[in-house]
Design a protein around this motif. Structure first.
Motif, short mmCIF file in Angstrom:
data_model
loop_
_atom_site.label_atom_id
_atom_site.label_comp_id
_atom_site.label_asym_id
_atom_site.label_seq_id
_atom_site.Cartn_x
_atom_site.Cartn_y
_atom_site.Cartn_z
N ARG A 107 0.84 -1.18 0.00
CA ARG A 107 0.00 0.00 0.00
C ARG A 107 0.88 1.24 0.00
N ARG A 138 -18.88 -8.69 -8.89
CA ARG A 138 -19.75 -7.59 -8.49
C ARG A 138 -19.13 -6.25 -8.88
N ASP A 140 -19.20 -3.34 -7.66
CA ASP A 140 -18.77 -2.35 -6.67
C ASP A 140 -17.39 -2.65 -6.09
N LEU A 141 -16.56 -3.36 -6.85
CA LEU A 141 -15.19 -3.61 -6.40
C LEU A 141 -14.21 -2.86 -7.28
N ASP A 142 -13.19 -2.29 -6.66
CA ASP A 142 -12.14 -1.66 -7.47
C ASP A 142 -10.80 -2.32 -7.17
N ASP A 144 -8.26 -1.45 -5.40
CA ASP A 144 -7.85 -1.48 -4.00
C ASP A 144 -8.59 -2.54 -3.21
N ASP A 145 -9.87 -2.71 -3.53
CA ASP A 145 -10.63 -3.77 -2.86
C ASP A 145 -10.01 -5.13 -3.19
N ARG A 147 -6.97 -5.77 -4.04
CA ARG A 147 -5.71 -5.92 -3.32
C ARG A 147 -5.96 -6.32 -1.87
N ALA A 148 -6.88 -5.63 -1.22
CA ALA A 148 -7.18 -5.94 0.18
C ALA A 148 -7.69 -7.37 0.31
N LEU A 149 -8.55 -7.78 -0.61
CA LEU A 149 -9.11 -9.13 -0.53
C LEU A 149 -8.04 -10.19 -0.82
N VAL A 151 -4.83 -9.85 -0.04
CA VAL A 151 -4.06 -9.94 1.20
C VAL A 151 -4.83 -10.76 2.22
N GLY A 152 -6.10 -10.45 2.38
CA GLY A 152 -6.92 -11.17 3.35
C GLY A 152 -6.96 -12.66 3.04
N MET A 173 -14.01 -17.27 -0.13
CA MET A 173 -13.68 -15.86 -0.29
C MET A 173 -14.03 -15.35 -1.68
N GLY A 176 -17.79 -14.50 -2.32
CA GLY A 176 -18.28 -13.18 -1.92
C GLY A 176 -18.06 -12.12 -2.97
N GLY B 152 -8.25 -13.42 8.02
CA GLY B 152 -8.20 -12.87 6.68
C GLY B 152 -8.96 -11.57 6.58
N ALA B 156 -7.52 -7.95 5.66
CA ALA B 156 -8.05 -7.21 4.51
C ALA B 156 -8.45 -5.81 4.95
N GLN B 159 -5.94 -3.12 5.38
CA GLN B 159 -5.33 -2.57 4.17
C GLN B 159 -5.99 -1.28 3.71
N HIS B 168 -17.67 -2.31 3.36
CA HIS B 168 -17.80 -2.99 2.09
C HIS B 168 -17.05 -4.32 2.10
N LEU B 169 -15.83 -4.29 2.59
CA LEU B 169 -15.02 -5.51 2.60
C LEU B 169 -15.64 -6.57 3.52
N VAL B 172 -18.45 -8.15 1.65
CA VAL B 172 -18.02 -9.10 0.62
C VAL B 172 -17.57 -10.42 1.25
N ASP B 175 -20.47 -12.37 2.79
CA ASP B 175 -21.32 -12.92 1.72
C ASP B 175 -20.88 -14.31 1.32
N GLY B 176 -19.59 -14.51 1.29
CA GLY B 176 -19.09 -15.83 0.89
C GLY B 176 -19.42 -16.93 1.88
#
Lengths: 182, 182
Positions: A107, A138, A140-142, A144-145, A147-149, A151-152, A173, A176, B152, B156, B159, B168-169, B172, B175-176
């Motif tokens: 980041r 979906r 509504d993800l960009d 950065d999302d 990237r965060a997901l 990492v998670g 994961m 979702g 996780g 996330a 980040q 939002h995260l 998501v 949801d999974g």
DNA sequence: GAAGATACGGAACGCGCGCCCCGGTTGTCA
DNA sequence: TGACAACCGGGGCGCGCGTTCCGTATCTTC
């Protein structure tokens, strides 16, 4: 550049790749030197700092991923391509503490060299946009999302050992991230 | 126990809680001592090791979470209860590096004191089983999966900074974990 | 094959941090 | 209030690690 110097540089890079993969950036530099069969001073003559060495290693791994991915994506629909990429990246990082450390720290800082950084994130953008246009991810993800997901997901996968569990967690994961057809 | 000793013990615990929350277990012990207004020796007279102090802090925080949760759950259906708990825990940990460090390390080792460890994971089991019986959470998840997904999700969330992104995260990722009504 | 440049190894330094120790101080109880 | 036990502060030790330095060995060039 003298022949022995070039040879040592190669050895250091190879040893660093192996040890960073196993233990992440926390591995002492002396151990890398020992594995390479050189002294610590030699490492510093080729790389000004430990971080520079780490960055060089990461750049190599990211380039490998990019090459793999290009091949992988030619004949897949955008949704599958995106999720294959995500899956691939998570598995690669979970086998390689260097990559997860670097991604987690990414980041605001470079991910490998400037060139690999740029290429990697452009690829993510492209895959994401394609998958979203195809209605697989979906909207509504960009970047950065994602990237965060990533990492998670990597950190979640780190928590288990059973390969079946790994599949399972990635499944949960990524579920979702899909659009819901209710 | 002398009065000043008890007072200092309290001060140390309070300072440790604050500093561990801000910076995780990596914070130097001298700084905790300084913040508490005592010497390092005093910290060691009350807690045999830095880890023991950390564990004491975690135990306190987990007890607080358990108390919160009991209150929270009385009047909710099992599915909502589970996801409220998950959401609550992730937010608590993302504000408190001590908790995320401890949870991440908790594979195989105690989470706080033996008593809080036991209570915490029993609560997770109960919530999970209830939510699965109610058809709100996919049945192929167990306690370890939930732990991994919590870790996780916390990483996330670490980040990003924007609170909207955090919501939002979590959305998501949870949801999974839901059952799909396709 | 000798001379000069280049590179090598590993000892040494600085620093941060967990932990211990001891001379001095403070609380307690008769 | 005096005397003793309990407690305190912070300097110091040991260790690990990133980085630097320098006497020595190795390669290159003529």
């Amino acid at each position: 550049m003298r022949a022995d110097a070039r040879r040592n540089r190669e050895r250091v890079l190879k040893a660093a790749e192996e040890m960073f993969a196993e233990q992440g950036i926390a591995v002492p530099l002396d151990e890398i030197a020992r594995r390479a069969g050189v002294g610590a001073g030699t490492v510093y003559r080729h790389f000004p700092t430990k971080e520079a060495l780490f960055e060089a290693v990461i750049a190599g791994r990211v380039e490998a991923l990019l090459a793999d991915t290009d091949r992988l994506l030619a004949d897949e629909d955008p949704g599958t391509a995106f999720f294959h990429f995500f899956d691939h990246k998570v598995r690669q990082a979970s086998l390689n503490k260097a990559l997860s450390d670097a991604l987690e720290a990414s980041r605001g800082v470079r991910y490998g060299s400037p060139r690999t950084h740029e290429s990697f994130w452009r690829l993510v953008d492209d895959l994401l946009a394609g998958a979203q246009r195809a209605g697989a991810v979906r909207p509504d993800l960009d970047r950065d999302d994602v990237r965060a997901l990533m990492v998670g997901c990597i950190r979640a996968v780190d928590q288990v050992t059973d390969p079946a569990k790994v599949d399972h967690l990635i499944q949960v994961m990524t579920d979702g991230m899909r659009v819901k057809h209710v």
